[in-house]
Design a protein around this motif. Structure first.
Motif, mmCIF file in Angstrom:
data_model
loop_
_atom_site.group_PDB
_atom_site.id
_atom_site.type_symbol
_atom_site.label_atom_id
_atom_site.label_comp_id
_atom_site.label_asym_id
_atom_site.label_seq_id
_atom_site.Cartn_x
_atom_site.Cartn_y
_atom_site.Cartn_z
ATOM 1 N N GLU A 16 -13.569 -6.831 0.281
ATOM 2 C CA GLU A 16 -12.110 -6.736 0.099
ATOM 3 C C GLU A 16 -11.715 -5.310 -0.291
ATOM 4 O O GLU A 16 -10.723 -4.776 0.199
ATOM 5 C CB GLU A 16 -11.631 -7.726 -0.961
ATOM 6 N N PHE A 17 -12.486 -4.700 -1.189
ATOM 7 C CA PHE A 17 -12.222 -3.316 -1.601
ATOM 8 C C PHE A 17 -12.309 -2.374 -0.407
ATOM 9 O O PHE A 17 -11.518 -1.438 -0.275
ATOM 10 C CB PHE A 17 -13.215 -2.881 -2.687
ATOM 11 N N LYS A 18 -13.267 -2.627 0.480
ATOM 12 C CA LYS A 18 -13.493 -1.750 1.635
ATOM 13 C C LYS A 18 -12.248 -1.646 2.514
ATOM 14 O O LYS A 18 -11.988 -0.593 3.097
ATOM 15 C CB LYS A 18 -14.698 -2.237 2.432
ATOM 16 N N LYS A 19 -11.439 -2.686 2.591
ATOM 17 C CA LYS A 19 -10.192 -2.623 3.375
ATOM 18 C C LYS A 19 -9.268 -1.554 2.789
ATOM 19 O O LYS A 19 -8.660 -0.784 3.518
ATOM 20 C CB LYS A 19 -9.502 -3.980 3.387
ATOM 21 N N TYR A 20 -9.184 -1.524 1.463
ATOM 22 C CA TYR A 20 -8.389 -0.496 0.782
ATOM 23 C C TYR A 20 -9.011 0.878 1.010
ATOM 24 O O TYR A 20 -8.340 1.831 1.378
ATOM 25 C CB TYR A 20 -8.322 -0.813 -0.717
ATOM 26 N N TRP A 21 -10.319 0.994 0.800
ATOM 27 C CA TRP A 21 -10.998 2.286 0.880
ATOM 28 C C TRP A 21 -10.969 2.861 2.286
ATOM 29 O O TRP A 21 -10.876 4.071 2.472
ATOM 30 C CB TRP A 21 -12.423 2.153 0.361
ATOM 31 N N ASP A 22 -11.025 2.017 3.305
ATOM 32 C CA ASP A 22 -10.932 2.500 4.685
ATOM 33 C C ASP A 22 -9.573 3.158 4.934
ATOM 34 O O ASP A 22 -9.482 4.171 5.629
ATOM 35 C CB ASP A 22 -11.175 1.369 5.688
ATOM 36 N N LYS A 23 -8.506 2.598 4.362
ATOM 37 C CA LYS A 23 -7.179 3.210 4.481
ATOM 38 C C LYS A 23 -7.153 4.555 3.759
ATOM 39 O O LYS A 23 -6.583 5.527 4.262
ATOM 40 C CB LYS A 23 -6.108 2.295 3.900
ATOM 41 N N PHE B 107 0.875 -1.171 0.000
ATOM 42 C CA PHE B 107 0.000 0.000 0.000
ATOM 43 C C PHE B 107 0.909 1.217 0.000
ATOM 44 O O PHE B 107 1.755 1.361 0.881
ATOM 45 C CB PHE B 107 -0.921 0.033 1.226
ATOM 46 N N GLU B 108 0.752 2.071 -1.003
ATOM 47 C CA GLU B 108 1.562 3.277 -1.099
ATOM 48 C C GLU B 108 0.692 4.511 -0.921
ATOM 49 O O GLU B 108 -0.433 4.550 -1.412
ATOM 50 C CB GLU B 108 2.260 3.352 -2.455
ATOM 51 N N PHE B 109 1.258 5.492 -0.241
ATOM 52 C CA PHE B 109 0.571 6.752 -0.002
ATOM 53 C C PHE B 109 1.560 7.876 -0.258
ATOM 54 O O PHE B 109 2.649 7.887 0.324
ATOM 55 C CB PHE B 109 0.060 6.797 1.439
ATOM 56 N N LYS B 110 1.208 8.787 -1.164
ATOM 57 C CA LYS B 110 2.049 9.943 -1.458
ATOM 58 C C LYS B 110 1.204 11.197 -1.310
ATOM 59 O O LYS B 110 0.054 11.228 -1.730
ATOM 60 C CB LYS B 110 2.605 9.864 -2.880
ATOM 61 N N ILE B 111 1.816 12.221 -0.716
ATOM 62 C CA ILE B 111 1.085 13.467 -0.510
ATOM 63 C C ILE B 111 1.985 14.645 -0.855
ATOM 64 O O ILE B 111 3.174 14.635 -0.566
ATOM 65 C CB ILE B 111 0.571 13.574 0.948
ATOM 66 N N CYS B 112 1.405 15.618 -1.522
ATOM 67 C CA CYS B 112 2.069 16.903 -1.714
ATOM 68 C C CYS B 112 1.019 17.969 -1.405
ATOM 69 O O CYS B 112 -0.074 17.642 -0.970
ATOM 70 C CB CYS B 112 2.673 17.045 -3.115
ATOM 71 N N GLU B 113 1.327 19.211 -1.640
ATOM 72 C CA GLU B 113 0.459 20.291 -1.179
ATOM 73 C C GLU B 113 -0.991 20.170 -1.656
ATOM 74 O O GLU B 113 -1.912 20.383 -0.895
ATOM 75 C CB GLU B 113 1.034 21.633 -1.617
ATOM 76 N N ASN B 114 -1.202 19.838 -2.916
ATOM 77 C CA ASN B 114 -2.564 19.819 -3.458
ATOM 78 C C ASN B 114 -3.002 18.480 -4.033
ATOM 79 O O ASN B 114 -3.970 18.421 -4.787
ATOM 80 C CB ASN B 114 -2.703 20.893 -4.540
ATOM 81 N N GLU B 115 -2.288 17.413 -3.693
ATOM 82 C CA GLU B 115 -2.631 16.111 -4.259
ATOM 83 C C GLU B 115 -2.214 14.988 -3.325
ATOM 84 O O GLU B 115 -1.178 15.053 -2.681
ATOM 85 C CB GLU B 115 -1.927 15.942 -5.608
ATOM 86 N N MET B 116 -3.055 13.952 -3.275
ATOM 87 C CA MET B 116 -2.734 12.731 -2.548
ATOM 88 C C MET B 116 -2.964 11.552 -3.483
ATOM 89 O O MET B 116 -3.942 11.534 -4.228
ATOM 90 C CB MET B 116 -3.633 12.573 -1.324
ATOM 91 N N ASN B 117 -2.056 10.568 -3.434
ATOM 92 C CA ASN B 117 -2.193 9.353 -4.227
ATOM 93 C C ASN B 117 -2.138 8.147 -3.309
ATOM 94 O O ASN B 117 -1.304 8.087 -2.403
ATOM 95 C CB ASN B 117 -1.072 9.249 -5.273
ATOM 96 N N PHE B 118 -3.032 7.192 -3.568
ATOM 97 C CA PHE B 118 -3.126 5.965 -2.791
ATOM 98 C C PHE B 118 -3.086 4.810 -3.789
ATOM 99 O O PHE B 118 -3.751 4.867 -4.832
ATOM 100 C CB PHE B 118 -4.462 5.900 -2.035
ATOM 101 N N GLU C 163 -2.177 -3.199 -5.007
ATOM 102 C CA GLU C 163 -2.027 -4.049 -6.191
ATOM 103 C C GLU C 163 -3.192 -3.907 -7.170
ATOM 104 O O GLU C 163 -3.011 -4.062 -8.376
ATOM 105 C CB GLU C 163 -1.894 -5.529 -5.787
ATOM 106 N N GLN C 164 -4.389 -3.608 -6.675
ATOM 107 C CA GLN C 164 -5.581 -3.590 -7.529
ATOM 108 C C GLN C 164 -6.096 -2.200 -7.879
ATOM 109 O O GLN C 164 -6.742 -2.048 -8.905
ATOM 110 C CB GLN C 164 -6.717 -4.366 -6.853
ATOM 111 N N TYR C 165 -5.834 -1.204 -7.026
ATOM 112 C CA TYR C 165 -6.472 0.101 -7.195
ATOM 113 C C TYR C 165 -5.467 1.241 -7.108
ATOM 114 O O TYR C 165 -4.466 1.155 -6.404
ATOM 115 C CB TYR C 165 -7.551 0.316 -6.126
ATOM 116 N N PHE C 166 -5.809 2.326 -7.796
ATOM 117 C CA PHE C 166 -5.058 3.572 -7.694
ATOM 118 C C PHE C 166 -6.082 4.683 -7.503
ATOM 119 O O PHE C 166 -7.076 4.749 -8.239
ATOM 120 C CB PHE C 166 -4.238 3.843 -8.961
ATOM 121 N N THR C 167 -5.857 5.547 -6.525
ATOM 122 C CA THR C 167 -6.767 6.652 -6.252
ATOM 123 C C THR C 167 -5.973 7.947 -6.189
ATOM 124 O O THR C 167 -4.953 8.020 -5.506
ATOM 125 C CB THR C 167 -7.506 6.449 -4.909
#
Length: 124
Positions: free
Chosen positions: A92-99, A2-13, A16-20
């Motif tokens: 299963e998706f909800k585990k990702y979405w809760d994070k 699970f990867e999480f990146k944050i900058c001033e105006n954007e966050m990426n999550f 293996e299955q999803y990118f937000t």
């Protein structure tokens, strides 16, 4: 993974299955159910890697001064229907979405929260 990146105006999550991607559209004071809140409006793109399908959502993320936590409120589509249409299990998706929801609270800096809390103490 699970990867999480944050900058001033954007966050990426990502896992293996999803990118937000969450893009900050604006921040400021707002109200939720008549109560003053610190508010952040975001645009969200959820992509299922396997199918390349995406769902576009909008959300308001509120910081509650009385009960220090965030309240994300999403609009623009049904996550349950979208996930099921991709042939995925929603539980299963909800585990990702809760994070994603929990980490989205990082949209507010410590300084923004402290300033808002001070202002709420003055007006109380």
């Amino acid at each position: 993974m699970f990867e999480f990146k944050i900058c001033e105006n954007e966050m990426n999550f990502e896992n293996e299955q999803y990118f937000t991607r969450m893009i900050v559209n604006g921040k400021g004071e707002g109200h939720d159910k008549g109560e003053p809140r610190l508010r952040c409006a975001v645009s969200i793109t959820l992509i299922v890697k396997e199918t390349k399908k995406e769902l576009n959502l909008r959300a308001n993320i509120y910081w509650d001064a009385k009960y220090p936590k965030t309240h994300p409120i999403f609009t623009g589509g049904s996550l349950v229907n979208f996930v099921k249409e991709q042939g995925h299990n929603y539980d299963e998706f909800k585990k990702y979405w809760d994070k994603v929801k929990r980490l989205a609270s990082n949209v507010f800096t410590d300084e923004e929260i402290l300033e808002f809390q001070k202002k709420m103490q003055v007006t109380a």
